[in-house]
Scaffold this motif. Structure first.
Motif: not given
Length: 147
Positions: A49-52, A81-83, A89-91, A117-120
Motif C-alpha cells: 500500500g506504499t505509494a510508488a 519503483y522505476r523499471s 501502468q499509470l499511463l 533523455e531517459r524520460t523522453l
C-alpha cells in the motif's frame, strides 16, 4: 509529498531553483482541483500500500486536436519503483480514463533535456511522439486587489 520529490529531482538535475514547493499550499491546491472535477490524480501503490508513483491529468481543448484531449502535467515514479512497470501502468490508466471521456489524445511535456533523455525515451517507448516546439512560459502578475 511525491510532487515535492518530483520537483526536487528536476531541480537537482538542471541545477536551478525552477519551482517553489510548499506542501500545505500544494495539498490545498490539489484538494480544490480534485473537488472541482477539473483535475484527476492516479496513484500506484506496491503490495503493502506504499505509494510508488502518481500521474495527474486534466482536460484540454484545442482546434488542432479536433476537440478535447488529456494533458499530463505530472508523472512521477519513485526511484525504487522505476523499471518495474509502474509508469507504464499509470499511463495505461490514463489512456483508459481518457478513452472513457472521449478524448482524442494525451499530451505530455518532459522535464528539460538533455538531463531527462531517459524520460523522453520512456514516453517514446509508450507510443508518444515528439510533435515539435518547446514548452514556454511567462509568469503573470498576481491580481491586484480592487480598491
Amino acid at each position: 509529498m511525491m510532487v515535492g520529490e518530483l520537483l526536487q529531482e528536476i531541480m537537482q538535475a538542471i541545477g536551478e531553483q525552477a519551482f517553489n514547493f510548499d506542501l500545505p499550499a500544494t495539498t490545498a491546491r490539489l484538494q480544490t482541483f480534485l473537488h472541482d472535477g477539473h483535475y484527476h490524480a492516479f496513484v500506484a501503490t506496491d503490495e503493502s500500500g506504499t505509494a510508488a508513483g502518481f500521474l495527474t491529468l486534466y482536460q484540454s481543448y484545442a482546434l488542432y486536436a479536433e476537440g478535447s484531449f488529456g494533458t499530463i502535467p505530472e508523472l512521477y515514479v519513485r526511484p525504487a519503483y522505476r523499471s518495474h512497470g509502474t509508469g507504464k501502468q499509470l499511463l495505461a490508466t490514463a489512456r483508459a480514463f481518457g478513452a472513457s471521456k472521449g478524448w482524442t489524445r494525451l499530451e505530455v511535456t518532459t522535464p528539460p533535456l538533455p538531463a531527462f533523455e531517459r524520460t523522453l525515451a520512456f514516453y517514446e517507448r509508450e507510443g508518444f511522439a515528439i510533435t515539435g516546439g518547446r514548452k514556454l512560459k511567462t509568469l503573470l502578475p498576481k491580481e491586484m486587489p480592487h480598491a
